[in-house]
Enzyme design. Structure first.
Site: not given
Ligand code: APR
Length: 248
Positions: A102, A119, A148, A190, A215, A232
């Site tokens: 994040n 990231h 810059c 994810s 979830p 979470a």
């Molecule tokens: N608590 C826990 N998990 C949750 C919740 C919650 N309240 N709500 C959603 N999720 C889960 C979803 O089920 C999913 O598996 O969080 C995950 C979010 O997935 P993504 O949106 O793909 O986020 P992330 O895995 O952080 O993405 C990775 O992708 O676009 C890029 O740079 C961006 O850092 C990011 C990277």
């Protein structure tokens, strides 16, 4: 919530813990995830435009303004219970490392001392041409894209876009933390984006007890020693209560 006794025991004993977080950990703070359901970011905004160097070069001010709006929105939001539990864990274990995908800075705002940002971060900008870093002016009231101070080229947020390498130092530190930890807790990821998604596998291969909080199902379900299904902000306070017998 009921938790297995092995899980509780692992968490009570562990002195070296990694919390690995993705967009899901901030979802209950009001920040949409990227690819999870109809309100997620990439359902509404094209990542080719907003998260690639080519998209930036094609229309730098559009991209700058999109991130400016996100920065403004984040200012009004707060870390949630999951961030606070992760921060409180620093009182319980010798070495607590947060590895996050994040860019919102919420782990630092919750009080975590050791946060590896894989990231990048919205707290910083860098210039397009030479990568000169500068702190983002959070109090700026102008959406106009700045240049810059060192070389005059356009500024962009210091975040990692698709096709870009992760910051070497951050990734190296993350790998070391994975190899050394006893417990690795993956929250709200994810597991679709590499190389970050390799880290839980590395930790598990090095002997860490692997916990996942999500979830929804992910590719990590089979590998995890324990899957805690839920949000979470609900699971983490319940887990704290079960492990330490009080509220965080
Ligand atoms: N608590 C826990 N998990 C949750 C919740 C919650 N309240 N709500 C959603 N999720 C889960 C979803 O089920 C999913 O598996 O969080 C995950 C979010 O997935 P993504 O949106 O793909 O986020 P992330 O895995 O952080 O993405 C990775 O992708 O676009 C890029 O740079 C961006 O850092 C990011 C990277």
């Amino acid at each position: 919530m009921k938790f297995e006794s092995t899980l509780i025991e692992q968490l009570r004993q562990a002195q070296r813990i990694v919390f690995f977080t993705g967009a899901g950990v901030s979802q209950e703070s009001g920040i949409p995830t990227f690819r999870d359901g109809p309100s997620s970011i990439w359902q509404h905004f094209d990542p080719e435009i907003y998260a690639t160097v080519l998209g930036f070069d094609n229309n730098p001010s559009k991209v700058w303004e999109w991130y400016w709006d996100r920065r403004q929105a984040f200012k009004a939001l707060e870390p949630n219970a999951a961030h606070h539990v992760i921060a409180a864990w620093q009182e319980k274990a010798e070495n607590v490392t947060v590895i996050t995908q994040n860019i919102d800075g919420f782990h630092q705002r919750a009080g975590n001392q050791s946060v590896i940002e894989l990231h990048g971060s919205l707290a910083m900008d860098k210039c397009r041409v030479h990568g000169h870093y500068s702190k983002h002016d959070v109090n700026s009231t102008s959406r106009t894209q700045p240049s810059c101070a060192e070389c005059g080229s356009l500024l962009r947020p210091d975040v990692v876009w698709f096709g870009e390498a992760l910051p070497d130092e951050a990734y190296d530190q993350a790998e070391i933390a994975c190899f050394n930890c006893e417990v690795f807790i993956c929250i709200g990821c994810s597991m679709d984006v590499y190389p970050a998604a390799d880290l839980p596998y590395n930790a598990s291969a090095s002997g860490a007890y692997l916990i996942q909080v999500n979830p929804n199902p992910t590719d990590l379900d089979e590998m995890a020693d324990c899957n805690l299904q839920g949000n979470a902000g609900v699971v983490m306070p319940a887990l704290w209560q079960a492990v330490w017998g009080n509220t965080y």
